[in-house]
Design an enzyme around this catalytic site. Sequence first.
Site, PDB file in Angstrom:
ATOM      1  N   ARG A 109       0.831  -1.198   0.000  1.00 36.74           N
ATOM      2  CA  ARG A 109       0.000   0.000   0.000  1.00 36.74           C
ATOM      3  C   ARG A 109       0.873   1.258   0.000  1.00 36.74           C
ATOM      4  O   ARG A 109       1.915   1.297   0.681  1.00 36.74           O
ATOM      5  CB  ARG A 109      -0.869  -0.005   1.271  1.00 36.74           C
ATOM      6  CG  ARG A 109      -1.865   1.128   1.389  1.00 36.74           C
ATOM      7  CD  ARG A 109      -2.948   1.016   0.364  1.00 36.74           C
ATOM      8  NE  ARG A 109      -4.123   1.807   0.704  1.00 36.74           N
ATOM      9  CZ  ARG A 109      -5.147   1.987  -0.141  1.00 36.74           C
ATOM     10  NH1 ARG A 109      -5.137   1.435  -1.345  1.00 36.74           N
ATOM     11  NH2 ARG A 109      -6.192   2.700   0.219  1.00 36.74           N
ATOM     12  N   THR A 412      -8.495   0.539 -10.301  1.00 35.29           N
ATOM     13  CA  THR A 412      -7.850  -0.633  -9.732  1.00 35.29           C
ATOM     14  C   THR A 412      -8.004  -1.781 -10.704  1.00 35.29           C
ATOM     15  O   THR A 412      -8.870  -1.762 -11.557  1.00 35.29           O
ATOM     16  CB  THR A 412      -8.528  -0.984  -8.400  1.00 35.29           C
ATOM     17  OG1 THR A 412      -8.527   0.170  -7.589  1.00 35.29           O
ATOM     18  CG2 THR A 412      -7.836  -2.104  -7.664  1.00 35.29           C
ATOM     19  N   THR A 430      -3.545  -1.005  -7.752  1.00 39.28           N
ATOM     20  CA  THR A 430      -4.346   0.192  -8.004  1.00 39.28           C
ATOM     21  C   THR A 430      -3.486   1.434  -8.083  1.00 39.28           C
ATOM     22  O   THR A 430      -2.352   1.448  -7.581  1.00 39.28           O
ATOM     23  CB  THR A 430      -5.384   0.371  -6.866  1.00 39.28           C
ATOM     24  OG1 THR A 430      -6.267   1.446  -7.190  1.00 39.28           O
ATOM     25  CG2 THR A 430      -4.725   0.695  -5.536  1.00 39.28           C
ATOM     26  N   ASP A 454      -7.787   8.208  -0.058  1.00 37.99           N
ATOM     27  CA  ASP A 454      -8.528   7.164   0.676  1.00 37.99           C
ATOM     28  C   ASP A 454      -8.533   7.436   2.186  1.00 37.99           C
ATOM     29  O   ASP A 454      -9.254   6.772   2.934  1.00 37.99           O
ATOM     30  CB  ASP A 454      -7.947   5.772   0.400  1.00 37.99           C
ATOM     31  CG  ASP A 454      -8.564   5.128  -0.844  1.00 37.99           C
ATOM     32  OD1 ASP A 454      -9.448   5.742  -1.458  1.00 37.99           O
ATOM     33  OD2 ASP A 454      -8.153   4.007  -1.195  1.00 37.99           O
TER      34      ASP A 454
HETATM   35  N1  GLU Z   1      -8.309   3.042  -3.594  1.00 40.67           N
HETATM   36  C1  GLU Z   1      -9.223   1.975  -3.471  1.00 40.67           C
HETATM   37  C2  GLU Z   1      -8.918   1.093  -2.297  1.00 40.67           C
HETATM   38  O1  GLU Z   1      -7.809   0.849  -2.001  1.00 40.67           O
HETATM   39  C3  GLU Z   1      -9.298   1.141  -4.685  1.00 40.67           C
HETATM   40  C4  GLU Z   1      -9.792   1.930  -5.843  1.00 40.67           C
HETATM   41  C5  GLU Z   1     -10.740   1.191  -6.718  1.00 40.67           C
HETATM   42  O2  GLU Z   1     -10.784  -0.007  -6.773  1.00 40.67           O
HETATM   43  O3  GLU Z   1     -11.486   1.855  -7.398  1.00 40.67           O
HETATM   44  O4  GLU Z   1      -9.774   0.624  -1.667  1.00 40.67           O
END
Ligand code: GLU
Length: 601
Positions: A109, A412, A430, A454
């Site tokens: 991450r 993603t 992603t 996020d």
């Molecule tokens: N940023 C999102 C997450 O980590 C994922 C983005 C997406 O799948 O659209 O949960």
Amino acid sequence: MRFRRTITLTALAALASVTAPPLPAQAHPREPATSPTAVGFGGAVTTVDPTATAVGLGVLRRGGNAVDAAVAAAATLGVTEPFSAGIGGGGFFVYYDARTRTVKTLDGREAAPASMRADSFVNPATGAAYAFAEARVSGLSAGVPGTLLTWDEALRRWGSRPLSMLLGPAVDVADRGFVVDETFRSQVSENAAAFGQFGSTSALYLPGGRPPAVGSVLRNRDLADTYQLIARRGVDAFYRGPVARDIVATVQRPPVAATPVGAWPHPIRPGGMTLADLAGYRVGDPAPTRSSYRGLEIYGMSTPSSGGVAVGEALNILEGFDLSRMTPTQALHHYLEASALAFADRNRYVADGTAPSVLRELLSDRFAAERACRIDPTVALPKPVAPGVPDGSYGGCAAASAGSVEQPEHGTTNLTVADRWGNVVEYTLTIEQTGGNAMVVPGRGFLLNNELTDFNFTPTQGDAVDPNLPAPGKRPRSSMSPTIVLSHGRPLLAVGTPGGATIITTVLQILVNRIDLGMTLPEALAAPRASQRNSATPQAEPALLAGPAAPGLDALKHRFVSTAEIGSATGLEFLPGGRVLAAAEPVRRGGGAAAVVDAGR
Ligand code: GLU
């Protein structure tokens, strides 16, 4: 913990011997033939993209293992699916090791830079949180990327081929080009205003000031060069060397074009990422989340993703009900309500840094039993529902209180790979929004992520502590839910999807469809989706709203908002006799590509 590896000259020599993915040799590449379902032996690959699937399959065919194939496929997705995947982003890698019969995970991450503060997304001039679009298209939103070190770490631990070799096919695709399809064109189109602000991004993705035409060939020679630099010099070229300097420059001084293509309504703010932030990045290796469901073992991704805990809790809640004997309406009702309850708890308790004891309670059967008692078969609970209290003392039902609001998220992708030895990879990666923060690092050919959006911009939990506020070095809460299901210690299913917070509900719905509702895996993926994330306005796809369960759900007071598509999953099922069934989306995001090494026998 972080391990770095210098790529040896022997490995570099191997790069030259890597055969290209099965693109035809003529000047104009064509997409490999594609099918969303495949059954056979000897390993399988399923991704959203036929070229990436073909690359992964090629690695398996040449004797590579599932981790090798997953890395090669992911590197190719960085070329052909650049708005969802790439070395400018992050992800979560879940791995079943056939030799030790264990599930391991890697946390790649993105991390907040040391300069991040709890109020970094609050405009100092107004005291209000930035609009989402303003925060997204900025240097502020870019987290320190984790994808490349995830590949390096996965290969170091479990791979059998060097990273330099596995980047080879992606170099080839980037160099020779790939054919633009409708999904690609429309993703550029939806982002044209943001992409148009940056010379580096428009030069690559807005040729002549427009999205590339469907059927045209797109080359990304800068990315080919970047991958080759990494192949030669190892991941240090990215985390400490010349690429690191270019990333920092892009974040600190966004490369705004002198003459932008189109208008952007917000100021483009710089961020504070430094070379020290990049040099200090570490891949995590948390223990997977583990829960049981109807005799199966469910392994998922722990914090900083909320995916494993939320999917596991929702399944634990559902385990108290016999969905297989319910009407389709009642089964969906219970799925939606269990999901809302799990989301209330996820929002309140789960983020980077949540104590393991809290995660354990959230995944306990006794906590789930208490939460399950809130579900009323005759009517949907008013949303948002209040979180429960995972304190180890259970018995009653919690009272209602406010929940939080989720941002839309889409950038993603997911891939699933198995090899002939029985190893399995479920990998979701992603750059957050489709197109990340919209900045291609000049001269390097990849987009930066906007993962730090996020984080919650301001506290969402009333008087309670919000676990997902920004902080230095912290990783924003994810919903990514790469999941591997074991039966008696052997893989049965592997599944994952993009879709922001709907990732959790999509993985949950696919598991319920397959395990409880008698669907095959391809049917479970194709079935119309609904997503209830503790909101008064859950989402549902048009096919669900036009389907037989809709009137009953309406009578139960589920008030859906119609959404064209939810998620874009891939998955594998391990069938008796050593066969594997690979499944991708038949329709969503233009359909995915599943393939097996040996379809015969
Ligand atoms: N940023 C999102 C997450 O980590 C994922 C983005 C997406 O799948 O659209 O949960």
